[in-house]
Write a protein that holds these residues in place. Structure first.
Motif, PDB file in Angstrom:
ATOM      1  N   GLN A  89     -25.144 163.572  34.235  1.00  0.00           N
ATOM      2  CA  GLN A  89     -25.028 162.183  33.754  1.00  0.00           C
ATOM      3  C   GLN A  89     -26.274 161.400  34.143  1.00  0.00           C
ATOM      4  N   PRO A  90     -27.366 161.610  33.422  1.00  0.00           N
ATOM      5  CA  PRO A  90     -28.624 160.925  33.760  1.00  0.00           C
ATOM      6  C   PRO A  90     -28.581 159.438  33.398  1.00  0.00           C
ATOM      7  N   MET A  91     -29.243 158.638  34.206  1.00  0.00           N
ATOM      8  CA  MET A  91     -29.356 157.203  33.932  1.00  0.00           C
ATOM      9  C   MET A  91     -30.771 156.918  33.426  1.00  0.00           C
ATOM     10  N   LEU A  92     -30.884 156.741  32.079  1.00  0.00           N
ATOM     11  CA  LEU A  92     -32.185 156.499  31.461  1.00  0.00           C
ATOM     12  C   LEU A  92     -32.438 154.999  31.326  1.00  0.00           C
ATOM     13  N   SER A  93     -33.717 154.654  31.336  1.00  0.00           N
ATOM     14  CA  SER A  93     -34.048 153.230  31.149  1.00  0.00           C
ATOM     15  C   SER A  93     -33.599 152.740  29.778  1.00  0.00           C
ATOM     16  N   GLU A  94     -33.651 153.589  28.797  1.00  0.00           N
ATOM     17  CA  GLU A  94     -33.183 153.236  27.451  1.00  0.00           C
ATOM     18  C   GLU A  94     -32.825 154.522  26.723  1.00  0.00           C
ATOM     19  N   TYR A  95     -31.609 154.564  26.168  1.00  0.00           N
ATOM     20  CA  TYR A  95     -31.157 155.727  25.432  1.00  0.00           C
ATOM     21  C   TYR A  95     -31.630 155.623  23.973  1.00  0.00           C
ATOM     22  N   PRO A  96     -31.923 156.729  23.320  1.00  0.00           N
ATOM     23  CA  PRO A  96     -32.400 156.694  21.921  1.00  0.00           C
ATOM     24  C   PRO A  96     -31.383 156.025  20.993  1.00  0.00           C
ATOM     25  N   ARG A  97     -31.920 155.348  19.979  1.00  0.00           N
ATOM     26  CA  ARG A  97     -31.076 154.685  18.989  1.00  0.00           C
ATOM     27  C   ARG A  97     -30.911 155.601  17.777  1.00  0.00           C
ATOM     28  N   SER A  98     -29.739 155.502  17.163  1.00  0.00           N
ATOM     29  CA  SER A  98     -29.442 156.260  15.939  1.00  0.00           C
ATOM     30  C   SER A  98     -28.924 155.288  14.876  1.00  0.00           C
ATOM     31  N   ARG A 100     -27.056 152.318  16.679  1.00  0.00           N
ATOM     32  CA  ARG A 100     -26.215 152.469  17.873  1.00  0.00           C
ATOM     33  C   ARG A 100     -26.845 153.490  18.821  1.00  0.00           C
ATOM     34  N   ARG A 101     -26.423 153.407  20.066  1.00  0.00           N
ATOM     35  CA  ARG A 101     -26.939 154.335  21.070  1.00  0.00           C
ATOM     36  C   ARG A 101     -25.869 154.579  22.139  1.00  0.00           C
ATOM     37  N   PHE A 102     -26.110 155.603  22.916  1.00  0.00           N
ATOM     38  CA  PHE A 102     -25.186 155.949  24.014  1.00  0.00           C
ATOM     39  C   PHE A 102     -25.212 154.860  25.081  1.00  0.00           C
ATOM     40  N   GLN A 103     -24.032 154.592  25.697  1.00  0.00           N
ATOM     41  CA  GLN A 103     -23.915 153.578  26.734  1.00  0.00           C
ATOM     42  C   GLN A 103     -23.610 154.262  28.087  1.00  0.00           C
ATOM     43  N   TYR A 104     -24.382 153.871  29.085  1.00  0.00           N
ATOM     44  CA  TYR A 104     -24.192 154.485  30.417  1.00  0.00           C
ATOM     45  C   TYR A 104     -22.816 154.164  30.996  1.00  0.00           C
ATOM     46  N   SER A 105     -22.246 153.034  30.602  1.00  0.00           N
ATOM     47  CA  SER A 105     -20.929 152.634  31.133  1.00  0.00           C
ATOM     48  C   SER A 105     -19.840 153.598  30.728  1.00  0.00           C
TER      49      SER A 105
END
Length: 406
Positions: free
Chosen positions: A5-14, A21-26
């Motif tokens: 479960q990596p915490m990225l500064s910004e997940y890629p948008r699709s 939309r993009r993946f949410q760390y929450s």
């Protein structure tokens, strides 16, 4: 280690239509089973990936990866909630397996080690009970085995009855002995009993050997037949210990095929060699007056004198006194008549009915003497005994003693 479960500064948008939309760390907190692949920008189900058996029912979460983000926050139709399913779903079954995997104490090696450790403790307790029973019975010179040791027997012998008594007073012992023990680890067979007796005997002999040390010693030897008609030789050591105290220790009984001097010497030397006792330290020999023992040319004492000239032979004083008394008594008519009549009386009185009447009369006489103050009271006093047949040699009493040895 759990899901990735990596915490990225910004997940890629699709792009989904006109929306991005993009993946949410929450989502990791809400669905802790998720793991994210940065290279595929997709999520997988960690439990299902590990444990889903057979053909994958939801390949999006196990093979291809799920990234249809618009179907996540869709109320009751949320893809993640649909994947979880009910309590008996494939996902929840896999999740339970993950919990077991993370619980180190339930790993198969830990479970096997724990069961092995418990079994070891039970085996030790069972063996300790057996050893203590054998040790106590041998100390009291009691027979170990009984006539009938079957489960239906009312008296299974001293050894098994002793174990049952220990179990009656200790629940821990009761739960591991006899019928509650494994079939291959009961530790009650005659072979186990003999092995324990052998070990105990060796420990006693090693203790005696330590007492002797490098001191000079004498040997006392006599032989007699046991109840099975086998010739047994008793060996006794007489020595002065390190404290200057004279000790006389019974050491061992050895079975011999015959009583020739050469055979007896060979067996005695085997015992001495086994316990590292040198013949050169022998300073005395004590036997009876039989020719195989006292012969000045080929007797046992002569054979030892050839190896050690200081091992002086002394004819046993008890045997000499007994022989003198027997010879003198045979020449006196009154004594000869007395023992002849005594033998006849004993033969007459030893029948069961007459013997019972004799013991009853003896008990009444003892009670009368005590009441009149003619006898003293005390522990072991005034006991009712049995008639013993007279014998001209002391070997009769020795035979009885050896026949009772375990």
């Amino acid at each position: 280690m759990g899901p990735y479960q990596p915490m990225l500064s910004e997940y890629p948008r699709s792009e989904f239509g006109k929306q991005q939309r993009r993946f949410q760390y929450s989502w990791f907190k809400k669905f802790p089973w998720l793991e994210y692949s940065p290279s595929k920008d997709a999520v997988f189900c960690f439990p299902c990936y590990l444990f889903e058996s057979g053909k994958s029912q939801q390949s999006a979460f196990t093979v291809e990866g799920f990234k249809s983000w618009k179907h996540v926050n869709d109320g009751g139709k949320c893809a993640f909630l649909s994947h979880e399913g009910g309590s008996n779903s494939v996902h929840n079954t896999s999740s339970n397996l993950v919990v077991d995997l993370m619980n180190v104490t339930r790993h198969i090696d830990k479970v096997m080690n724990r069961e092995s450790s418990e079994q070891i403790q039970k085996n030790r307790l069972r063996l300790t009970a057996t050893i203590e029973s054998v040790r106590w019975l041998s100390l009291q010179a009691c027979a170990l085995r009984g006539h009938d040791e079957s489960l239906d027997s009312q008296n299974r012998g001293n050894f098994i009855e002793m174990l049952k008594l220990l179990g009656k007073w200790n629940d821990s012992i009761a739960n591991v002995i006899l019928e509650k023990a494994p079939g291959n680890a009961k530790y009650t067979s005659p072979e186990v009993q003999k092995e324990i007796l052998h070990i105990i005997g060796n420990r006693v002999r090693n203790k005696i050997r330590d007492e002797i040390g490098d001191s000079k010693f004498c040997i006392l030897v006599d032989e007699a037949k046991d109840i099975s008609n086998k010739e047994q030789m008793a060996i006794i050591f007489r020595f002065v210990d390190v404290n200057g105290v004279l000790r006389e220790r019974f050491f061992q009984i050895v079975h011999v095929n015959d009583t020739t001097a050469a055979t007896l010497k060979k067996e005695i030397c085997n015992v001495l060699t086994r316990y590292n006792l040198e013949i050169n330290n022998m300073r005395g020999q004590g036997y009876d007056g039989a020719s195989n023992m006292s012969g000045i040319f080929n007797g046992l004492q002569a054979l030892f004198l050839k190896d050690c000239p200081y091992a002086y032979y002394v004819h046993c004083f008890a045997h000499r006194l007994q022989l003198a008394l027997v010879t003198a008594a045979e020449k006196e008519i009154s004594i000869w008549l007395f023992f002849s009549n005594l033998t006849t009386i004993i033969n007459l009185m030893t029948s069961s009915k007459r013997n019972t009447e004799l013991q009853s009369a003896q008990a009444n006489e003892i009670a009368r003497s005590i009441a009149d103050g003619e006898r003293e009271l005390g522990r072991g006093a005034n006991q009712i005994g049995n008639l013993q047949r007279p014998g001209t040699t002391q070997k009769l009493s020795l035979d009885r003693k050896i026949s009772k040895l375990p």
